[in-house]
Design a protein around this motif. Structure first.
Motif, PDB file in Angstrom:
ATOM      1  N   ARG A 239       3.171  12.437   8.103  1.00 31.60           N
ATOM      2  CA  ARG A 239       3.996  13.560   7.835  1.00 31.60           C
ATOM      3  C   ARG A 239       4.824  13.258   6.490  1.00 31.60           C
ATOM      4  O   ARG A 239       5.325  12.371   6.456  1.00 31.60           O
ATOM      5  CB  ARG A 239       4.966  13.918   8.989  1.00 31.60           C
ATOM      6  N   GLY A 240       4.664  14.193   5.487  1.00 27.19           N
ATOM      7  CA  GLY A 240       5.318  14.323   4.286  1.00 27.19           C
ATOM      8  C   GLY A 240       6.659  14.814   4.431  1.00 27.19           C
ATOM      9  O   GLY A 240       7.095  15.219   5.545  1.00 27.19           O
ATOM     10  N   SER A 241       7.201  14.981   3.310  1.00 23.96           N
ATOM     11  CA  SER A 241       8.425  15.481   3.053  1.00 23.96           C
ATOM     12  C   SER A 241       8.427  16.538   1.930  1.00 23.96           C
ATOM     13  O   SER A 241       8.258  16.125   0.634  1.00 23.96           O
ATOM     14  CB  SER A 241       9.538  14.700   2.817  1.00 23.96           C
ATOM     15  N   GLY A 242       8.780  17.690   2.164  1.00 28.48           N
ATOM     16  CA  GLY A 242       8.753  18.805   1.221  1.00 28.48           C
ATOM     17  C   GLY A 242       7.245  18.855   0.596  1.00 28.48           C
ATOM     18  O   GLY A 242       6.302  19.009   1.154  1.00 28.48           O
ATOM     19  N   ASP A 243       7.317  18.781  -0.784  1.00 30.03           N
ATOM     20  CA  ASP A 243       5.950  18.963  -1.369  1.00 30.03           C
ATOM     21  C   ASP A 243       5.342  17.475  -1.764  1.00 30.03           C
ATOM     22  O   ASP A 243       4.251  17.371  -2.340  1.00 30.03           O
ATOM     23  CB  ASP A 243       6.072  19.562  -2.947  1.00 30.03           C
ATOM     24  N   ARG A 244       5.955  16.649  -1.144  1.00 24.43           N
ATOM     25  CA  ARG A 244       5.517  15.241  -1.329  1.00 24.43           C
ATOM     26  C   ARG A 244       4.444  14.801  -0.309  1.00 24.43           C
ATOM     27  O   ARG A 244       5.050  14.778   0.927  1.00 24.43           O
ATOM     28  CB  ARG A 244       6.527  14.220  -1.483  1.00 24.43           C
ATOM     29  N   ALA A 245       3.424  14.360  -0.411  1.00 23.28           N
ATOM     30  CA  ALA A 245       2.482  13.881   0.750  1.00 23.28           C
ATOM     31  C   ALA A 245       2.665  12.228   0.927  1.00 23.28           C
ATOM     32  O   ALA A 245       3.225  11.816   0.298  1.00 23.28           O
ATOM     33  CB  ALA A 245       0.934  14.141   0.469  1.00 23.28           C
ATOM     34  N   ARG A 246       2.419  11.902   2.266  1.00 21.03           N
ATOM     35  CA  ARG A 246       2.802  10.766   2.462  1.00 21.03           C
ATOM     36  C   ARG A 246       1.478   9.888   2.956  1.00 21.03           C
ATOM     37  O   ARG A 246       0.745  10.326   3.979  1.00 21.03           O
ATOM     38  CB  ARG A 246       3.781  10.559   3.489  1.00 21.03           C
ATOM     39  N   VAL A 247       1.223   8.670   2.861  1.00 16.99           N
ATOM     40  CA  VAL A 247       0.319   8.100   3.441  1.00 16.99           C
ATOM     41  C   VAL A 247       0.438   6.397   3.544  1.00 16.99           C
ATOM     42  O   VAL A 247       1.165   5.954   2.929  1.00 16.99           O
ATOM     43  CB  VAL A 247      -0.953   7.872   2.090  1.00 16.99           C
ATOM     44  N   MET A 248      -0.026   6.164   4.768  1.00 10.98           N
ATOM     45  CA  MET A 248       0.046   4.532   5.027  1.00 10.98           C
ATOM     46  C   MET A 248      -1.093   3.749   5.182  1.00 10.98           C
ATOM     47  O   MET A 248      -2.236   4.272   5.294  1.00 10.98           O
ATOM     48  CB  MET A 248       0.743   4.706   6.728  1.00 10.98           C
ATOM     49  N   LEU A 249      -0.983   2.680   4.314  1.00  9.52           N
ATOM     50  CA  LEU A 249      -2.105   1.731   4.453  1.00  9.52           C
ATOM     51  C   LEU A 249      -2.131   0.862   5.757  1.00  9.52           C
ATOM     52  O   LEU A 249      -0.790   0.179   5.859  1.00  9.52           O
ATOM     53  CB  LEU A 249      -2.035   0.920   3.169  1.00  9.52           C
ATOM     54  N   VAL A 250      -2.989   0.957   6.571  1.00  7.73           N
ATOM     55  CA  VAL A 250      -3.125   0.217   7.634  1.00  7.73           C
ATOM     56  C   VAL A 250      -3.937  -0.845   7.674  1.00  7.73           C
ATOM     57  O   VAL A 250      -5.119  -0.700   7.168  1.00  7.73           O
ATOM     58  CB  VAL A 250      -3.387   0.983   8.928  1.00  7.73           C
ATOM     59  N   GLY A 251      -3.728  -2.151   8.019  1.00  4.72           N
ATOM     60  CA  GLY A 251      -4.353  -3.481   8.092  1.00  4.72           C
ATOM     61  C   GLY A 251      -5.120  -3.495   9.160  1.00  4.72           C
ATOM     62  O   GLY A 251      -4.515  -3.813  10.330  1.00  4.72           O
ATOM     63  N   ALA A 252      -6.556  -3.100   9.254  1.00  4.85           N
ATOM     64  CA  ALA A 252      -7.401  -3.039  10.570  1.00  4.85           C
ATOM     65  C   ALA A 252      -7.734  -4.536  10.853  1.00  4.85           C
ATOM     66  O   ALA A 252      -8.122  -4.706  11.892  1.00  4.85           O
ATOM     67  CB  ALA A 252      -8.677  -2.405  10.268  1.00  4.85           C
ATOM     68  N   MET A 253      -7.470  -5.468   9.891  1.00  2.00           N
ATOM     69  CA  MET A 253      -8.143  -7.028  10.295  1.00  2.00           C
ATOM     70  C   MET A 253      -6.939  -7.782   9.735  1.00  2.00           C
ATOM     71  O   MET A 253      -5.952  -7.639   8.886  1.00  2.00           O
ATOM     72  CB  MET A 253      -9.162  -7.309   9.630  1.00  2.00           C
ATOM     73  N   SER A 254      -6.858  -9.206  10.114  1.00  4.55           N
ATOM     74  CA  SER A 254      -5.938 -10.304   9.413  1.00  4.55           C
ATOM     75  C   SER A 254      -6.514 -10.310   8.044  1.00  4.55           C
ATOM     76  O   SER A 254      -7.594 -10.419   7.611  1.00  4.55           O
ATOM     77  CB  SER A 254      -6.105 -11.472  10.234  1.00  4.55           C
ATOM     78  N   GLY A 255      -5.413 -10.733   7.376  1.00 11.32           N
ATOM     79  CA  GLY A 255      -5.831 -11.193   5.912  1.00 11.32           C
ATOM     80  C   GLY A 255      -5.090 -10.596   4.995  1.00 11.32           C
ATOM     81  O   GLY A 255      -4.098  -9.922   5.070  1.00 11.32           O
TER      82      GLY A 255
END
Length: 254
Positions: free
Chosen positions: A41-57
């Motif tokens: 969920r973003g805020s106003g006109d700003r998009a939001r993205v999360m980088l998710v580590g699917a593995m160790s490293g």
């Protein structure tokens, strides 16, 4: 992605553009292997993205790359779901983590990942390149923690390069841990601290009203850069204190 002979190769690509209705669209949102991207969920006109580590490293021999491009009138906030942990691996080669950011004129990027933790026995080289238009906006945070609690750090090398309007305003390197040049832990560099961070802020208004160099509490300093940019550097005994210093610095900049 190839994990057979030389470690894992993985790339994540992110592209943001104006949707023409006052918001930000994400026509490119691609991740592979240990690098997954999730829109939140973003805020106003700003998009939001999360980088998710699917593995160790990253582990020894791995090479991760993250690329983000924000075009005119788009606004984007990128964070990460958890800390990145550099770990030793089966491969003798060191690991690499490359970040490439492009921000157009009239665009804004908040690049605010969680900290990078250098675990004993690991060997990681991190490079971050940010290219910002003369009328673009950027907030970029880097935080590095040397070792887990009660643990010596691994080998960590980092390079941060920022260009504004095609001009290099910052090009700095830091090497820490076993095999790094002598003095990295001395009073002229980390002074015995185990957490170090940088905050780069690019704003067009800084071209006419540069920030004034000053200390920001115990362990942090604010410096103007050539062009419309400012740099905060901070050292602290732990990740929590480091984050508080950088958050306070960003608040101070308004």
């Amino acid at each position: 992605m190839d994990g057979v002979s030389t470690g894992v190769r993985a790339t994540a690509r992110l592209g943001a553009r104006s949707d023409g209705r006052g918001g930000t669209a994400l026509p490119v949102l691609e991740g592979e292997g240990p690098l997954a991207l999730r829109r939140t969920r973003g805020s106003g006109d700003r998009a939001r993205v999360m980088l998710v580590g699917a593995m160790s490293g990253p582990l020894g021999g791995d090479h991760f790359t993250v690329e983000a491009e924000v075009t005119e009138r788009a606004r984007l906030h990128v964070g990460s779901a958890a800390a990145t942990i550099a770990l030793p691996g089966q491969h003798k080669d060191g690991a690499r983590y490359d970040v490439r950011l492009t921000v157009a004129d009239g665009a804004e990027l908040l690049w605010l990942p969680e900290q990078l933790i250098s675990v004993a026995g690991s060997d990681l080289a991190v490079t971050t390149h940010a290219d910002v238009g003369a009328e673009g906006r950027l907030v970029l945070r880097e935080e590095q923690v040397l070792g887990r609690a009660g643990e010596e750090p691994g080998r960590l090398g980092s390079r941060l390069v920022v260009r504004v309007g095609g001009r290099v305003v910052l090009d700095q390197e830091l090497s820490c841990g076993p095999g790094a040049p002598g003095g990295w832990d001395g009073p002229a560099v980390l002074g015995g601290h185990r957490a170090v961070g940088q905050l780069v802020v690019v704003r067009p208004e800084f071209a006419e009203r540069p920030v004034a160099a000053r200390m920001l509490g115990d362990g942090a300093a604010l410096m103007p850069l050539a062009g419309p940019a400012a740099l905060v550097t901070a050292v602290a005994p732990d990740a929590l204190r480091l984050r508080r210093l950088l958050d306070a610095a960003l608040t101070d900049l308004g």
